[in-house]
Design a protein around this motif. Sequence first.
Motif, short mmCIF file in Angstrom:
data_model
loop_
_atom_site.label_atom_id
_atom_site.label_comp_id
_atom_site.label_asym_id
_atom_site.label_seq_id
_atom_site.Cartn_x
_atom_site.Cartn_y
_atom_site.Cartn_z
N PRO A 68 0.83 -1.22 0.00
CA PRO A 68 0.00 0.00 0.00
C PRO A 68 0.86 1.27 0.00
CG PRO A 68 -0.84 -1.55 1.61
CD PRO A 68 0.45 -2.11 1.10
N GLN A 71 2.05 2.06 -3.47
CA GLN A 71 0.94 2.63 -4.25
C GLN A 71 0.67 4.08 -3.85
OE1 GLN A 71 -2.34 -0.13 -3.73
NE2 GLN A 71 -0.97 -1.83 -4.16
N LYS A 74 3.13 6.43 -5.41
CA LYS A 74 2.82 6.68 -6.83
C LYS A 74 1.66 7.67 -6.96
CE LYS A 74 4.62 2.31 -8.51
NZ LYS A 74 4.30 0.95 -8.96
N ILE A 75 0.67 7.52 -6.08
CA ILE A 75 -0.48 8.45 -6.12
C ILE A 75 -0.01 9.86 -5.75
CG2 ILE A 75 -2.68 9.03 -5.01
CD1 ILE A 75 -3.09 5.93 -4.71
N ALA A 77 2.95 11.06 -6.14
CA ALA A 77 3.76 11.58 -7.24
C ALA A 77 2.84 12.13 -8.33
CB ALA A 77 4.66 10.49 -7.80
N THR A 78 1.76 11.38 -8.62
CA THR A 78 0.79 11.83 -9.63
C THR A 78 0.15 13.16 -9.21
OG1 THR A 78 0.28 9.52 -10.09
CG2 THR A 78 -1.26 11.14 -10.94
N LYS A 185 0.50 -13.20 -1.68
CA LYS A 185 -0.45 -12.24 -2.25
C LYS A 185 0.26 -11.16 -3.07
CE LYS A 185 -4.35 -9.29 -1.02
NZ LYS A 185 -5.12 -8.70 0.07
N VAL A 246 -3.35 -15.70 -1.05
CA VAL A 246 -4.07 -14.54 -0.50
C VAL A 246 -3.48 -14.09 0.84
CG1 VAL A 246 -6.27 -14.83 -1.69
CG2 VAL A 246 -5.90 -16.03 0.45
N ASP A 390 4.70 -5.64 -13.10
CA ASP A 390 3.30 -6.02 -12.90
C ASP A 390 2.99 -7.33 -13.64
OD1 ASP A 390 0.69 -5.37 -11.87
OD2 ASP A 390 0.09 -5.01 -13.94
N GLY B 43 1.69 8.27 -14.89
CA GLY B 43 1.15 8.87 -13.67
C GLY B 43 2.05 9.99 -13.20
N PHE B 258 -2.17 2.67 -10.56
CA PHE B 258 -1.33 3.03 -9.42
C PHE B 258 -0.38 1.94 -8.94
CE2 PHE B 258 -5.11 5.77 -9.04
CZ PHE B 258 -4.47 6.99 -9.25
#
Lengths: 424, 295
Positions: A68, A71, A74-75, A77-78, A185, A246, A390, B43, B258
Amino acid sequence: MKRIAALLVATLCLATGIYAQAKVTLKMGDNLPDRTSTWGAVVEQINTEFKAANPGTEIVTESYPDQPYQQKIKIYATAKQLPDVFKYWSFTSLLKPLVDGKFVVPLNMADFKKYGYIPGALESNVYGGKLYGIPVSADMWVVYYNKKLFADAGVTKLPTTIDELKALAPAFTAKGIIPMVTDGKDAWPLSITFDQLAWRISGDQTLPQKALDRKIKFTDPVFVQAAKELQDLTTKAGLFQDDLMVSDYGASRNLFGQGKAAMYLMGSWELGLGSDANFSDEFRANVDAFKFPILKNGKGKTDDLFAWYGGNYVVSASSKSKDLGVKYLQFYAQRFPTLAWASQACFPAQKVEPRSSDTPVAKSLLKIAADAKATSGTACLDLSTPQFKDDNQNAIRELCSGLITPEDFCQKLDASAEKASKQK
Amino acid sequence: MNRLFGNRTAIAFLVLPGVAIMVFALIVPIGFSFYFSLTDWAGFGAFNPVGAANYKEILTADPVFWRSLVNALILMAVTIFIQNPVAFALAALLAHISQKASQIFRSIFFVPAVLSVVVITKLWVNIFNPTYGILNKLLRLAGLKSLAVSWLSNPHTALGSVIWIIIWQGFGWALLFYYTGLMTVPKEIEEAAVVDGASWPQTYTRIILPYMFPVISSVIVIDVISSLKQMEMIYLSTDGGPGQLTQFIAVYLYQKAFVASQYGYGNALSILFVVVAVGITVLVQRLFRSEGEIQ
């Protein structure tokens, strides 16, 4: 009148002094949500010392678990809202996009060389000839084990081959103990294990990089065999927890720390297991580590060590307190090895001296490092584009869920590597 | 007042705040999303225009997108054809028992609907856990060891388990809607049907169901929208796994934007998501409108 004037001057001086000491808030981010023990506690200690050495400085930290957190960064940075100083990773798949987008500031290599970094550690953060981050830990891929659970299951010998490792599963299962756990996971531990197996088979750690450079293919027999071995380990050997795919990082770590699992496949940054106050004294006294087993007919040796420098700290280019951020990194580089080794929180990327008081797991990890005849460098999922990473993780998830064959897995990996090579 | 509503400028002035909110909250974000969907933006950093390449890849070479869509359709079908009839039957039952008992049962059935998604998901993830979960423990106690599987990571049971969690939480809402609807059916109509000799199945199929048609259509439209936009439950339980077997579009586009740093691709997914969601919703509403006109 003179008195009034003196009073005014004194008030002005006082006000100026207060203004001079106006608070500066340094926003920080990391993947260490537990601030009371091991690594998180070390960072808190460094922050406290830094604030004391720099009056008027406030540090506000945002922490999330590993994935998390990635992520979130990255958010941020955006949205152009990166923290002033933040923990990240030196990998091509993660740091390079931030360097290319000018989101992080270059650092002066000379400022950091004096802090006793292991050769190659600082260089792992160099892009285009410039240093962009300071490494924090030296990472090795090992197997942690619980000595008491081994004794309870009547296991007296540590496995040195994959066959021996698989043969242990029934002994643990019969006692209601999960033989081995890892974070399935998030998939990256399985990707690292795939690379490790390919090296154990071929004796050549450069093959994944060559496949990414398109000099060889991921569909070559060595990778197919590694995929077969990995699929066998995760779906047929009865070795891992039933819900491997998971189980996230925290869940798998807790299964091991709470004495439910005998082995934990993870990196040396979990050295702190031996001193983590969240787990029982019995567990802490019994946790130890051994080398990743070899394959019986493979060319790889026991002392071929999968090791790299992953985590780092960087300073945001949009920070209003860039100089203070760099100053923090220098302070961190100075204090981290001492504090991290004293509390046995992790293996710093800087030289540390063995002590008689080191935990058994720390001593074993030091020995594993000292025994190494060759090291791997970064795992292949982090050597290319974010999309390859990914794709790699998704394909590994499918392989280890038994949804695709090893051949299909290698086809997918190769197609993604081909695509990535055209994007570079 | 009549003069005010006859003045076009005044009308435009009064409508403007609502329109402005719609434009900034809906049209502008979709517009931006469409713009970025035509790029290869990660992004952050620089980006290049790629035309319709992202759309072409999604529609022709991305099996995960189609799997996500199929999963949404499966969820939709289960919700409409299993959850709704059961909720309706139970609501009918509750409508015919004492008010006090009905109130107790309604409260019990509605509890999952008021709990947070995080709580519900974690609860079921723990129940399904193969190591310490209560479900497998009960199955083993009952001598059904072969049925004790890893519910959320087994490719054969993962989607079913996830759908079960979603249905379990949404059941209370469907029940509440139907119960409230049934309470509005005039007693005289039912009594008249009974006097005319109608059996209870006839009363329900010929009188009550048509009367409830607006409620049923509203619940189904809500179910369709909810099936398409599933996100939190999946993200917190399987994250689309094992493989991509439990993937849904909202989770997938988030992962692309993301996690995989394919922001442009993620935006193309979101635009297709909007198109699919609006398309299906319009289709369902038209279906109900024509059905309603026939009724």
